[in-house]
Enzyme design. Structure first.
Site, PDB file in Angstrom:
ATOM      1  N   TRP A  16       0.640   4.779   3.396  1.00 51.18           N
ATOM      2  CA  TRP A  16      -0.726   4.269   2.916  1.00 51.18           C
ATOM      3  C   TRP A  16      -1.148   4.467   4.664  1.00 51.18           C
ATOM      4  O   TRP A  16      -0.767   4.057   5.330  1.00 51.18           O
ATOM      5  CB  TRP A  16      -1.277   3.623   2.315  1.00 51.18           C
ATOM      6  CG  TRP A  16      -2.282   3.115   2.125  1.00 51.18           C
ATOM      7  CD1 TRP A  16      -3.630   2.968   2.817  1.00 51.18           C
ATOM      8  CD2 TRP A  16      -2.853   3.544   0.922  1.00 51.18           C
ATOM      9  NE1 TRP A  16      -4.378   3.431   1.870  1.00 51.18           N
ATOM     10  CE2 TRP A  16      -4.580   3.225   0.551  1.00 51.18           C
ATOM     11  CE3 TRP A  16      -2.756   4.032  -0.695  1.00 51.18           C
ATOM     12  CZ2 TRP A  16      -5.471   3.772  -0.683  1.00 51.18           C
ATOM     13  CZ3 TRP A  16      -3.462   4.193  -1.859  1.00 51.18           C
ATOM     14  CH2 TRP A  16      -4.938   3.903  -1.464  1.00 51.18           C
ATOM     15  N   HIS A  46       4.991  -0.172  -0.791  1.00 47.79           N
ATOM     16  CA  HIS A  46       4.124   0.710  -1.515  1.00 47.79           C
ATOM     17  C   HIS A  46       4.501   1.770  -0.956  1.00 47.79           C
ATOM     18  O   HIS A  46       4.331   3.231  -1.403  1.00 47.79           O
ATOM     19  CB  HIS A  46       2.151   0.661  -0.879  1.00 47.79           C
ATOM     20  CG  HIS A  46       2.381  -0.642  -1.485  1.00 47.79           C
ATOM     21  ND1 HIS A  46       1.855  -0.221  -2.711  1.00 47.79           N
ATOM     22  CD2 HIS A  46       1.942  -2.254  -0.731  1.00 47.79           C
ATOM     23  CE1 HIS A  46       1.437  -2.256  -3.071  1.00 47.79           C
ATOM     24  NE2 HIS A  46       1.899  -3.158  -2.012  1.00 47.79           N
ATOM     25  N   HIS A  56      -0.697  -8.201  -5.616  1.00 47.31           N
ATOM     26  CA  HIS A  56      -1.563  -6.883  -4.899  1.00 47.31           C
ATOM     27  C   HIS A  56      -2.677  -7.157  -4.555  1.00 47.31           C
ATOM     28  O   HIS A  56      -3.490  -7.147  -3.707  1.00 47.31           O
ATOM     29  CB  HIS A  56      -0.868  -5.531  -5.124  1.00 47.31           C
ATOM     30  CG  HIS A  56      -1.473  -4.354  -4.520  1.00 47.31           C
ATOM     31  ND1 HIS A  56      -1.075  -4.397  -2.929  1.00 47.31           N
ATOM     32  CD2 HIS A  56      -1.948  -3.213  -5.225  1.00 47.31           C
ATOM     33  CE1 HIS A  56      -1.309  -3.391  -2.504  1.00 47.31           C
ATOM     34  NE2 HIS A  56      -2.175  -3.082  -3.515  1.00 47.31           N
ATOM     35  N   HIS A 162      -6.626  -1.456 -11.469  1.00 50.94           N
ATOM     36  CA  HIS A 162      -5.869  -2.344 -11.251  1.00 50.94           C
ATOM     37  C   HIS A 162      -6.406  -3.790 -11.710  1.00 50.94           C
ATOM     38  O   HIS A 162      -5.198  -4.314 -12.547  1.00 50.94           O
ATOM     39  CB  HIS A 162      -5.517  -2.753  -9.569  1.00 50.94           C
ATOM     40  CG  HIS A 162      -4.765  -1.932  -8.857  1.00 50.94           C
ATOM     41  ND1 HIS A 162      -5.000  -0.270  -7.918  1.00 50.94           N
ATOM     42  CD2 HIS A 162      -3.403  -2.209  -8.708  1.00 50.94           C
ATOM     43  CE1 HIS A 162      -3.877   0.038  -7.526  1.00 50.94           C
ATOM     44  NE2 HIS A 162      -3.091  -1.209  -7.875  1.00 50.94           N
TER      45      HIS A 162
END
Length: 213
Positions: A16, A46, A56, A162
Protein backbone atom coordinates in the site's frame (compact mmCIF):
# COMPACT_ATOMS: atom_id res chain seq x y z
CA UNK A 1 -6.65 -29.95 -8.58
CA UNK A 2 -5.44 -27.02 -6.53
CA UNK A 3 -5.27 -23.36 -7.52
CA UNK A 4 -2.78 -21.27 -5.58
CA UNK A 5 -4.52 -17.90 -5.21
CA UNK A 6 -1.83 -16.32 -3.05
CA UNK A 7 0.03 -13.13 -3.85
CA UNK A 8 3.49 -13.61 -2.30
CA UNK A 9 5.16 -11.57 0.38
CA UNK A 10 7.96 -10.52 -1.95
CA UNK A 11 10.16 -7.54 -2.76
CA UNK A 12 8.31 -7.41 -6.11
CA UNK A 13 4.85 -7.16 -4.51
CA UNK A 14 3.79 -3.51 -4.25
CA UNK A 15 2.77 -2.45 -0.74
CA UNK A 16 0.00 0.00 0.00
CA UNK A 17 1.44 3.46 -0.82
CA UNK A 18 3.56 4.72 2.10
CA UNK A 19 3.36 1.34 3.87
CA UNK A 20 6.40 -0.87 4.53
CA UNK A 21 7.25 -3.28 1.72
CA UNK A 22 8.70 -6.76 2.13
CA UNK A 23 12.42 -7.34 2.61
CA UNK A 24 14.56 -10.28 3.65
CA UNK A 25 17.85 -9.61 5.41
CA UNK A 26 20.42 -11.79 7.10
CA UNK A 27 21.70 -12.05 10.65
CA UNK A 28 24.11 -14.90 9.82
CA UNK A 29 25.64 -16.13 6.54
CA UNK A 30 27.69 -19.25 5.93
CA UNK A 31 29.90 -17.20 3.61
CA UNK A 32 30.87 -15.10 6.65
CA UNK A 33 31.83 -18.10 8.78
CA UNK A 34 28.50 -18.99 10.40
CA UNK A 35 27.34 -22.59 10.51
CA UNK A 36 23.93 -21.65 9.02
CA UNK A 37 22.16 -18.90 7.12
CA UNK A 38 19.63 -17.04 9.32
CA UNK A 39 17.15 -14.71 7.69
CA UNK A 40 15.09 -11.89 9.18
CA UNK A 41 11.90 -10.65 7.52
CA UNK A 42 10.61 -7.09 7.55
CA UNK A 43 7.18 -6.32 6.11
CA UNK A 44 3.79 -4.81 6.60
CA UNK A 45 1.24 -7.54 7.28
CA UNK A 46 -0.75 -6.22 4.30
CA UNK A 47 1.76 -6.73 1.47
CA UNK A 48 0.71 -10.13 0.10
CA UNK A 49 -2.41 -12.22 0.62
CA UNK A 50 -3.61 -11.66 4.16
CA UNK A 51 -6.52 -11.71 6.57
CA UNK A 52 -7.28 -8.47 8.33
CA UNK A 53 -8.03 -8.69 12.03
CA UNK A 54 -10.79 -6.53 13.54
CA UNK A 55 -8.01 -4.58 15.29
CA UNK A 56 -7.11 -3.15 11.88
CA UNK A 57 -10.04 -0.73 11.98
CA UNK A 58 -10.89 -0.46 15.69
CA UNK A 59 -8.28 -0.35 18.46
CA UNK A 60 -10.59 -2.05 20.97
CA UNK A 61 -11.37 -4.99 18.65
CA UNK A 62 -9.51 -8.35 18.64
CA UNK A 63 -6.05 -8.81 17.15
CA UNK A 64 -4.73 -11.40 14.72
CA UNK A 65 -4.67 -14.28 17.22
CA UNK A 66 -8.47 -14.09 17.30
CA UNK A 67 -8.89 -15.02 13.62
CA UNK A 68 -10.95 -18.25 13.74
CA UNK A 69 -9.42 -21.17 11.86
CA UNK A 70 -12.80 -22.60 10.84
CA UNK A 71 -13.84 -19.50 8.89
CA UNK A 72 -10.91 -19.74 6.48
CA UNK A 73 -11.39 -23.40 5.54
CA UNK A 74 -14.47 -24.74 3.79
CA UNK A 75 -16.70 -24.38 0.77
CA UNK A 76 -16.53 -21.03 -1.00
CA UNK A 77 -18.32 -19.49 -3.97
CA UNK A 78 -15.98 -17.74 -6.40
CA UNK A 79 -17.62 -15.10 -8.59
CA UNK A 80 -16.28 -12.47 -10.98
CA UNK A 81 -17.51 -9.01 -11.83
CA UNK A 82 -18.48 -8.59 -15.51
CA UNK A 83 -15.69 -7.94 -17.97
CA UNK A 84 -14.79 -4.25 -18.25
CA UNK A 85 -16.74 -3.47 -15.06
CA UNK A 86 -16.08 0.20 -14.29
CA UNK A 87 -13.79 0.46 -11.27
CA UNK A 88 -15.78 3.48 -10.11
CA UNK A 89 -18.98 1.45 -9.84
CA UNK A 90 -20.15 0.00 -6.54
CA UNK A 91 -20.90 -3.64 -5.80
CA UNK A 92 -24.56 -3.31 -4.89
CA UNK A 93 -27.21 -5.68 -3.57
CA UNK A 94 -28.80 -6.21 -7.03
CA UNK A 95 -25.38 -6.99 -8.50
CA UNK A 96 -24.68 -9.48 -5.71
CA UNK A 97 -28.05 -11.12 -6.29
CA UNK A 98 -27.22 -11.51 -9.99
CA UNK A 99 -23.85 -13.09 -9.13
CA UNK A 100 -24.90 -15.30 -6.22
CA UNK A 101 -28.49 -16.20 -6.99
CA UNK A 102 -31.11 -16.71 -4.30
CA UNK A 103 -28.74 -18.05 -1.64
CA UNK A 104 -25.84 -16.21 0.01
CA UNK A 105 -22.98 -18.67 0.63
CA UNK A 106 -21.11 -18.59 3.91
CA UNK A 107 -17.89 -17.74 2.06
CA UNK A 108 -17.58 -15.64 -1.09
CA UNK A 109 -14.54 -14.47 -3.03
CA UNK A 110 -14.82 -12.05 -5.93
CA UNK A 111 -12.57 -11.08 -8.80
CA UNK A 112 -12.71 -7.34 -9.43
CA UNK A 113 -9.89 -7.38 -11.98
CA UNK A 114 -7.87 -4.85 -9.97
CA UNK A 115 -4.99 -6.36 -7.97
CA UNK A 116 -1.27 -6.06 -7.27
CA UNK A 117 -0.60 -9.46 -8.87
CA UNK A 118 0.88 -7.85 -11.98
CA UNK A 119 3.32 -5.81 -9.90
CA UNK A 120 1.51 -2.46 -9.96
CA UNK A 121 -0.66 -1.02 -7.20
CA UNK A 122 -4.07 -0.20 -8.73
CA UNK A 123 -5.37 3.36 -8.72
CA UNK A 124 -8.87 2.22 -7.73
CA UNK A 125 -11.16 -0.80 -7.61
CA UNK A 126 -14.85 -1.63 -7.09
CA UNK A 127 -16.02 -2.26 -3.55
CA UNK A 128 -19.18 -3.19 -1.70
CA UNK A 129 -21.55 -0.51 -0.55
CA UNK A 130 -22.19 -0.50 3.19
CA UNK A 131 -25.76 -1.65 2.46
CA UNK A 132 -24.49 -4.56 0.38
CA UNK A 133 -22.04 -5.59 3.10
CA UNK A 134 -24.87 -5.44 5.66
CA UNK A 135 -27.10 -7.53 3.39
CA UNK A 136 -24.40 -10.20 3.04
CA UNK A 137 -23.77 -10.45 6.77
CA UNK A 138 -27.48 -10.53 7.54
CA UNK A 139 -27.83 -13.46 5.12
CA UNK A 140 -25.11 -15.54 6.76
CA UNK A 141 -21.83 -14.43 5.21
CA UNK A 142 -18.80 -15.32 7.32
CA UNK A 143 -15.96 -14.52 4.86
CA UNK A 144 -15.62 -11.98 2.04
CA UNK A 145 -12.48 -12.22 -0.10
CA UNK A 146 -11.23 -9.98 -2.90
CA UNK A 147 -8.35 -9.75 -5.34
CA UNK A 148 -8.08 -6.03 -4.60
CA UNK A 149 -5.79 -4.65 -1.90
CA UNK A 150 -8.77 -3.83 0.32
CA UNK A 151 -12.46 -4.65 0.71
CA UNK A 152 -12.99 -0.89 0.95
CA UNK A 153 -12.08 1.64 -1.68
CA UNK A 154 -8.53 2.97 -1.89
CA UNK A 155 -9.70 6.50 -1.07
CA UNK A 156 -11.85 5.49 1.90
CA UNK A 157 -10.84 6.68 5.36
CA UNK A 158 -13.96 5.54 7.23
CA UNK A 159 -13.67 1.93 5.93
CA UNK A 160 -17.40 1.15 6.16
CA UNK A 161 -17.14 -2.34 4.64
CA UNK A 162 -14.53 -3.45 7.18
CA UNK A 163 -16.67 -2.09 10.01
CA UNK A 164 -19.87 -3.74 8.79
CA UNK A 165 -18.23 -7.12 8.16
CA UNK A 166 -16.27 -7.24 11.41
CA UNK A 167 -19.17 -5.76 13.34
CA UNK A 168 -21.37 -8.56 12.01
CA UNK A 169 -18.96 -11.28 13.12
CA UNK A 170 -17.56 -12.01 9.65
CA UNK A 171 -14.00 -11.73 8.26
CA UNK A 172 -12.08 -10.67 5.15
CA UNK A 173 -9.34 -11.89 2.83
CA UNK A 174 -7.46 -9.37 0.67
CA UNK A 175 -4.89 -9.49 -2.14
CA UNK A 176 -6.00 -12.76 -3.75
CA UNK A 177 -4.63 -13.87 -7.14
CA UNK A 178 -7.73 -14.89 -9.11
CA UNK A 179 -6.98 -14.13 -12.77
CA UNK A 180 -6.49 -17.75 -13.85
CA UNK A 181 -9.25 -19.39 -11.84
CA UNK A 182 -12.63 -20.35 -13.39
CA UNK A 183 -15.65 -19.14 -11.45
CA UNK A 184 -17.45 -21.80 -9.45
CA UNK A 185 -17.60 -23.63 -6.14
CA UNK A 186 -14.39 -24.62 -4.39
CA UNK A 187 -12.96 -25.76 -1.12
CA UNK A 188 -10.98 -22.88 0.36
CA UNK A 189 -7.80 -23.57 2.35
CA UNK A 190 -6.59 -20.20 3.57
CA UNK A 191 -5.38 -20.38 7.15
CA UNK A 192 -3.90 -17.17 8.57
CA UNK A 193 -0.51 -17.65 10.19
CA UNK A 194 -0.52 -17.84 13.99
CA UNK A 195 0.58 -14.25 14.46
CA UNK A 196 -0.23 -12.63 17.81
CA UNK A 197 -0.93 -8.98 18.52
CA UNK A 198 -1.05 -7.76 14.91
CA UNK A 199 -3.76 -6.10 12.83
CA UNK A 200 -3.47 -8.74 10.07
CA UNK A 201 -1.86 -12.10 9.35
CA UNK A 202 -0.26 -13.49 6.16
CA UNK A 203 -2.15 -16.28 4.38
CA UNK A 204 -1.26 -19.02 1.89
CA UNK A 205 -4.57 -19.40 0.05
CA UNK A 206 -5.53 -22.41 -2.07
CA UNK A 207 -8.70 -23.45 -3.87
CA UNK A 208 -9.66 -27.07 -4.57
CA UNK A 209 -12.51 -27.81 -6.95
CA UNK A 210 -15.68 -29.23 -5.40
CA UNK A 211 -17.11 -32.26 -7.18
CA UNK A 212 -20.88 -32.40 -7.47
CA UNK A 213 -22.35 -35.60 -6.09
Amino acid sequence: MFYDISIPFSVSTPPWPDDVGFSCGWTCRRENGSSVNLGVLSTSAHVGTHADAPLHVQSSWPASESLPASVFVGEVQFVALPAHFDAARDITIPLLQSLLGAHVPSRVIVRTGHSVAAGVFPDTWPALTADAATWLVQHGLTLWGVDAPSVDRRSSTELPVHHVIFGGGAFVLENLALDRVPVGRYELLAQPLAVHGADAAPVRALLRAVRDT
